[in-house]
Design a protein around this motif. Structure first.
Motif, PDB file in Angstrom:
ATOM      1  N   LYS A 175       0.850  -1.195   0.000  1.00  0.00           N
ATOM      2  CA  LYS A 175       0.000   0.000   0.000  1.00  0.00           C
ATOM      3  C   LYS A 175       0.889   1.251   0.000  1.00  0.00           C
ATOM      4  O   LYS A 175       1.657   1.481   0.938  1.00  0.00           O
ATOM      5  N   ILE A 176       0.771   2.036  -1.074  1.00  0.00           N
ATOM      6  CA  ILE A 176       1.587   3.228  -1.239  1.00  0.00           C
ATOM      7  C   ILE A 176       0.790   4.499  -0.936  1.00  0.00           C
ATOM      8  O   ILE A 176       1.295   5.603  -1.074  1.00  0.00           O
ATOM      9  N   GLY A 177      -0.430   4.344  -0.527  1.00  0.00           N
ATOM     10  CA  GLY A 177      -1.297   5.458  -0.159  1.00  0.00           C
ATOM     11  C   GLY A 177      -2.575   4.884   0.406  1.00  0.00           C
ATOM     12  O   GLY A 177      -2.819   3.671   0.339  1.00  0.00           O
ATOM     13  N   ARG A 178      -3.391   5.743   0.969  1.00  0.00           N
ATOM     14  CA  ARG A 178      -4.657   5.299   1.561  1.00  0.00           C
ATOM     15  C   ARG A 178      -5.740   6.330   1.286  1.00  0.00           C
ATOM     16  O   ARG A 178      -5.477   7.540   1.193  1.00  0.00           O
ATOM     17  N   ARG A 179      -6.963   5.843   1.172  1.00  0.00           N
ATOM     18  CA  ARG A 179      -8.098   6.749   1.051  1.00  0.00           C
ATOM     19  C   ARG A 179      -8.352   7.454   2.375  1.00  0.00           C
ATOM     20  O   ARG A 179      -8.031   6.951   3.442  1.00  0.00           O
ATOM     21  N   GLY A 180      -8.950   8.634   2.288  1.00  0.00           N
ATOM     22  CA  GLY A 180      -9.409   9.315   3.477  1.00  0.00           C
ATOM     23  C   GLY A 180     -10.747   8.740   3.940  1.00  0.00           C
ATOM     24  O   GLY A 180     -11.425   8.013   3.204  1.00  0.00           O
ATOM     25  N   SER A 181     -11.124   9.081   5.163  1.00  0.00           N
ATOM     26  CA  SER A 181     -12.376   8.564   5.719  1.00  0.00           C
ATOM     27  C   SER A 181     -13.020   9.626   6.598  1.00  0.00           C
ATOM     28  O   SER A 181     -12.352  10.255   7.430  1.00  0.00           O
ATOM     29  N   VAL A 182     -14.336   9.836   6.384  1.00  0.00           N
ATOM     30  CA  VAL A 182     -15.092  10.736   7.252  1.00  0.00           C
ATOM     31  C   VAL A 182     -16.417  10.065   7.591  1.00  0.00           C
ATOM     32  O   VAL A 182     -17.109   9.531   6.714  1.00  0.00           O
ATOM     33  N   ASN A 183     -16.751  10.047   8.880  1.00  0.00           N
ATOM     34  CA  ASN A 183     -17.994   9.459   9.371  1.00  0.00           C
ATOM     35  C   ASN A 183     -19.019  10.554   9.646  1.00  0.00           C
ATOM     36  O   ASN A 183     -18.666  11.662  10.078  1.00  0.00           O
ATOM     37  N   ASN A 261      -7.697  11.262  -3.369  1.00  0.00           N
ATOM     38  CA  ASN A 261      -6.908  12.496  -3.249  1.00  0.00           C
ATOM     39  C   ASN A 261      -7.448  13.649  -4.083  1.00  0.00           C
ATOM     40  O   ASN A 261      -6.806  14.704  -4.152  1.00  0.00           O
ATOM     41  N   LEU A 262      -8.630  13.492  -4.670  1.00  0.00           N
ATOM     42  CA  LEU A 262      -9.310  14.608  -5.308  1.00  0.00           C
ATOM     43  C   LEU A 262     -10.187  15.379  -4.319  1.00  0.00           C
ATOM     44  O   LEU A 262     -10.718  16.440  -4.654  1.00  0.00           O
ATOM     45  N   GLN A 263     -10.366  14.827  -3.133  1.00  0.00           N
ATOM     46  CA  GLN A 263     -11.278  15.392  -2.150  1.00  0.00           C
ATOM     47  C   GLN A 263     -10.546  15.763  -0.866  1.00  0.00           C
ATOM     48  O   GLN A 263      -9.450  15.263  -0.594  1.00  0.00           O
ATOM     49  N   ARG A 264     -11.188  16.611  -0.082  1.00  0.00           N
ATOM     50  CA  ARG A 264     -10.744  16.930   1.272  1.00  0.00           C
ATOM     51  C   ARG A 264     -11.914  16.702   2.213  1.00  0.00           C
ATOM     52  O   ARG A 264     -13.077  16.909   1.868  1.00  0.00           O
ATOM     53  N   GLY A 265     -11.602  16.264   3.425  1.00  0.00           N
ATOM     54  CA  GLY A 265     -12.655  15.959   4.373  1.00  0.00           C
ATOM     55  C   GLY A 265     -13.586  17.121   4.654  1.00  0.00           C
ATOM     56  O   GLY A 265     -14.819  16.963   4.679  1.00  0.00           O
ATOM     57  N   ASP A 266     -13.045  18.310   4.858  1.00  0.00           N
ATOM     58  CA  ASP A 266     -13.887  19.477   5.163  1.00  0.00           C
ATOM     59  C   ASP A 266     -14.825  19.820   4.007  1.00  0.00           C
ATOM     60  O   ASP A 266     -15.970  20.232   4.227  1.00  0.00           O
ATOM     61  N   ASP A 267     -14.350  19.648   2.778  1.00  0.00           N
ATOM     62  CA  ASP A 267     -15.206  19.932   1.624  1.00  0.00           C
ATOM     63  C   ASP A 267     -16.365  18.940   1.544  1.00  0.00           C
ATOM     64  O   ASP A 267     -17.498  19.313   1.188  1.00  0.00           O
ATOM     65  N   LEU A 268     -16.102  17.685   1.869  1.00  0.00           N
ATOM     66  CA  LEU A 268     -17.158  16.677   1.852  1.00  0.00           C
ATOM     67  C   LEU A 268     -18.178  16.945   2.955  1.00  0.00           C
ATOM     68  O   LEU A 268     -19.386  16.761   2.757  1.00  0.00           O
ATOM     69  N   ILE A 269     -17.712  17.376   4.114  1.00  0.00           N
ATOM     70  CA  ILE A 269     -18.632  17.731   5.194  1.00  0.00           C
ATOM     71  C   ILE A 269     -19.543  18.872   4.763  1.00  0.00           C
ATOM     72  O   ILE A 269     -20.766  18.846   4.999  1.00  0.00           O
ATOM     73  N   ALA A 293      -6.893  11.531   2.551  1.00  0.00           N
ATOM     74  CA  ALA A 293      -6.226  10.660   1.590  1.00  0.00           C
ATOM     75  C   ALA A 293      -4.779  11.103   1.416  1.00  0.00           C
ATOM     76  O   ALA A 293      -4.456  12.282   1.527  1.00  0.00           O
ATOM     77  N   PHE A 294      -3.892  10.129   1.172  1.00  0.00           N
ATOM     78  CA  PHE A 294      -2.502  10.473   0.911  1.00  0.00           C
ATOM     79  C   PHE A 294      -1.901   9.488  -0.071  1.00  0.00           C
ATOM     80  O   PHE A 294      -2.368   8.360  -0.223  1.00  0.00           O
ATOM     81  N   LEU A 295      -0.840   9.921  -0.732  1.00  0.00           N
ATOM     82  CA  LEU A 295      -0.122   9.094  -1.692  1.00  0.00           C
ATOM     83  C   LEU A 295       1.368   9.361  -1.528  1.00  0.00           C
ATOM     84  O   LEU A 295       1.803  10.508  -1.594  1.00  0.00           O
ATOM     85  N   THR A 296       2.151   8.308  -1.290  1.00  0.00           N
ATOM     86  CA  THR A 296       3.596   8.443  -1.192  1.00  0.00           C
ATOM     87  C   THR A 296       4.197   8.431  -2.590  1.00  0.00           C
ATOM     88  O   THR A 296       3.969   7.484  -3.352  1.00  0.00           O
ATOM     89  N   PRO A 297       4.945   9.456  -2.952  1.00  0.00           N
ATOM     90  CA  PRO A 297       5.547   9.465  -4.295  1.00  0.00           C
ATOM     91  C   PRO A 297       6.607   8.389  -4.447  1.00  0.00           C
ATOM     92  O   PRO A 297       7.206   7.932  -3.463  1.00  0.00           O
ATOM     93  N   ALA A 298       6.826   7.959  -5.670  1.00  0.00           N
ATOM     94  CA  ALA A 298       7.839   6.942  -5.945  1.00  0.00           C
ATOM     95  C   ALA A 298       9.202   7.422  -5.470  1.00  0.00           C
ATOM     96  O   ALA A 298       9.515   8.610  -5.503  1.00  0.00           O
ATOM     97  N   GLY A 299      10.028   6.491  -5.019  1.00  0.00           N
ATOM     98  CA  GLY A 299      11.349   6.849  -4.514  1.00  0.00           C
ATOM     99  C   GLY A 299      12.025   5.671  -3.860  1.00  0.00           C
ATOM    100  O   GLY A 299      11.690   4.503  -4.111  1.00  0.00           O
TER     101      GLY A 299
END
Length: 376
Positions: A175-183, A261-269, A293-299
Motif C-alpha cells: 500500500k503506497i497510499g490510503r483513502r481518506g475517511s469521514v464518518n 486524493n481529489l477530495q478533502r474531508g472538510d469539503d465533503l462535510i 487521503a494520501f499518496l507516497t511518491p515513488a522513490g
C-alpha cells in the motif's frame, strides 16, 4: 541476541490488548527491544472514552546516517464470539499461529523486532513507533507520537508500516497510499404522535428518506490515477421506537465516505451538510474525519520494499491504494510511508491467524528493507 518472531508474536497475542491498549502488552515488546540495544520511551495519554492510550518510541542509534522507522499498533479489535479456545491464548495449528492480533498486527511487530535483532547496523538510526490506539479513534495514539518526535526534532527519513496488506499470498500487495475517511451522524427531528392522528404529529422519516436518497445520488468523482472513485455508504438508519402505532419524534442515519486524493474531508462535510439542509434546514449533521487521503511518491522506499519482496518471495508486488485507512494518514506528515505486511484474509475475524512461514519470511523482508534504508 536473536529474537524468534513466532515466539514473540505468541507472547504478544497472549496479552489481551483491546483498543485502547496499555500496560502489559507493551512490557513484552519493551523487554524484547531493550534486549537488542534499543532505548525505549513510553508515555500514556488521555482518558475514556478515547483513552487512556499508551505509546512507545524505541530508538537504536549507531552513529550518523539515515533514520528508518517502523510503525505499528499493539491494540486489537474485540475477540467476538465463536473462537475455539481463548482468542488471547496463542496456539499453533497446521502451520498457523492463531489468536486475536496474529494477523493485525502483532506478528508484523514481532517480525520487525526479529529483523532488527539480526541487522548488523553499522550506522544510522532505527526506530519503532508503536501505538495502542490504531483500531480506535487514534485521538491519543500516533498523532501524539508525532508530537513527541517533533518536540525533540526527531524525523525519520522513511517509515515502513506493518499493516497486513498482502491479499492472496505474502508480497503480492504493497500500500503506497490510503483513502481518506469521514464518518457522519444525521438526525432529523419531528413531533411524536399517534399514527391515527398524523395531522397532530410531524413524521421525520419521509424527510430522512429524501435526504438518504439525495446523498446516495451524489456523484463525488470518477477516481484519480492512483485511487478509485470516492464512495458514500450508509451503515445504519433508525428511529427510537419500534411501535407500529407511533410516529417517531426523530429519525437518524449513519454513513461513511471513503475518499480519494481529489477530495478533502472538510469539503465533503460541507457538501453533505448543504445537501441535507436543502431538504430539511433543521436537521443535525455531525461528522468526524478519521484521516485525509494520501499518496507516497515513488522513490527509495518503494524500491527497497519491492526489491526485498522480489528477493524473498520471487514476485513483483502490486502497488495499491485500496482498502481501509492506516496510521500512514498521520505519519505522512513526517516522511514517505509505505504499508506492507502479512496476507489479510483473517484480520478482525474469529479464528484470526498468520502462517508461521509467512511470519519468518516477513522478518527477512523487513531486515532487507531496514538494511537498505540505513545505507547512506
Amino acid at each position: 541476541m536473536s529474537i524468534d518472531p513466532v515466539d514473540l508474536a505468541a507472547k504478544l497475542i497472549s496479552v489481551p490488548s483491546v483498543t485502547p491498549a496499555s500496560g502489559a502488552v507493551f512490557d513484552v515488546l519493551d523487554d524484547a527491544l531493550r534486549s537488542i540495544g534499543f532505548t525505549v520511551h513510553r508515555f500514556t495519554m488521555g482518558e475514556a472514552p478515547d483513552g487512556p492510550t499508551e505509546n512507545m518510541v524505541a530508538i537504536r542509534e549507531r552513529g550518523p546516517g539515515p533514520h528508518v522507522g517502523f510503525a505499528g499498533h499493539l491494540d486489537v479489535v474485540p475477540a467476538g464470539e465463536g473462537w475455539t479456545g481463548s482468542a488471547f491464548e496463542a496456539r499453533i495449528e497446521d502451520g498457523r499461529l492463531i489468536g486475536r492480533g496474529a494477523n493485525d498486527m502483532k506478528s508484523a511487530i514481532a517480525a520487525a523486532a526479529a529483523a532488527a535483532a539480526e541487522l548488523d547496523q553499522q550506522g544510522g538510526t532505527l526506530s519503532f513507533l508503536i501505538t495502542g490506539d490504531e483500531e480506535g479513534y487514534a485521538t491519543y495514539g500516533t498523532p501524539r507520537i508525532i508530537d513527541w518526535l517533533n518536540e525533540r526534532a526527531i524525523r525519520p527519513d522513511m517509515i515502513l508500516i506493518g499493516e497486513p496488506t498482502s491479499e492472496t499470498r505474502l508480497g503480492d500487495t504493497v500500500k503506497i497510499g490510503r483513502r481518506g475517511s469521514v464518518n457522519f451522524w444525521l438526525t432529523v427531528t419531528g413531533t411524536q404522535g399517534h399514527v391515527a392522528y398524523p395531522h397532530k404529529a410531524d413524521n421525520p422519516v419521509p424527510r430522512l428518506a429524501r435526504i438518504v436518497a439525495a446523498l446516495s445520488a451524489l456523484h463525488l468523482d470518477d477516481g484519480s490515477a492512483a485511487f478509485p472513485p470516492s464512495n458514500l455508504e450508509f451503515t445504519a438508519v433508525g428511529t427510537p421506537t419500534n411501535a407500529s402505532n407511533l410516529i417517531p419524534g426523530e429519525a437518524t442515519a449513519q454513513f461513511n465516505i471513503r475518499f480519494n486524493n481529489l477530495q478533502r474531508g472538510d469539503d465533503l462535510i460541507a457538501l453533505v451538510t448543504r445537501t441535507a439542509r436543502d431538504i430539511d434546514p433543521g436537521c443535525e449533521v455531525r461528522s468526524r474525519i478519521s484521516g485525509e487521503a494520501f499518496l507516497t511518491p515513488a522513490g527509495k522506499l518503494y524500491d527497497l520494499v519491492t526489491g526485498a519482496i522480489e528477493a524473498e518471495c520471487g514476485i513483483s508486488p502490486e502497488l495499491s491504494t485500496g482498502g481501509g485507512t492506516s496510521d500512514g494518514r498521520f505519519l505522512i506528515q513526517l516522511c514517505p510511508v509505505v504499508d506492507f505486511g502479512l496476507p489479510n484474509a483473517t484480520m478482525h475475524k474469529v479464528g484470526e491467524s498468520a502462517g508461521i512461514e509467512d511470519i519468518r519470511a516477513l522478518a527477512r523482508i523487513y531486515r532487507r528493507v531496514f538494511a537498505g534504508g540505513l545505507e547512506a
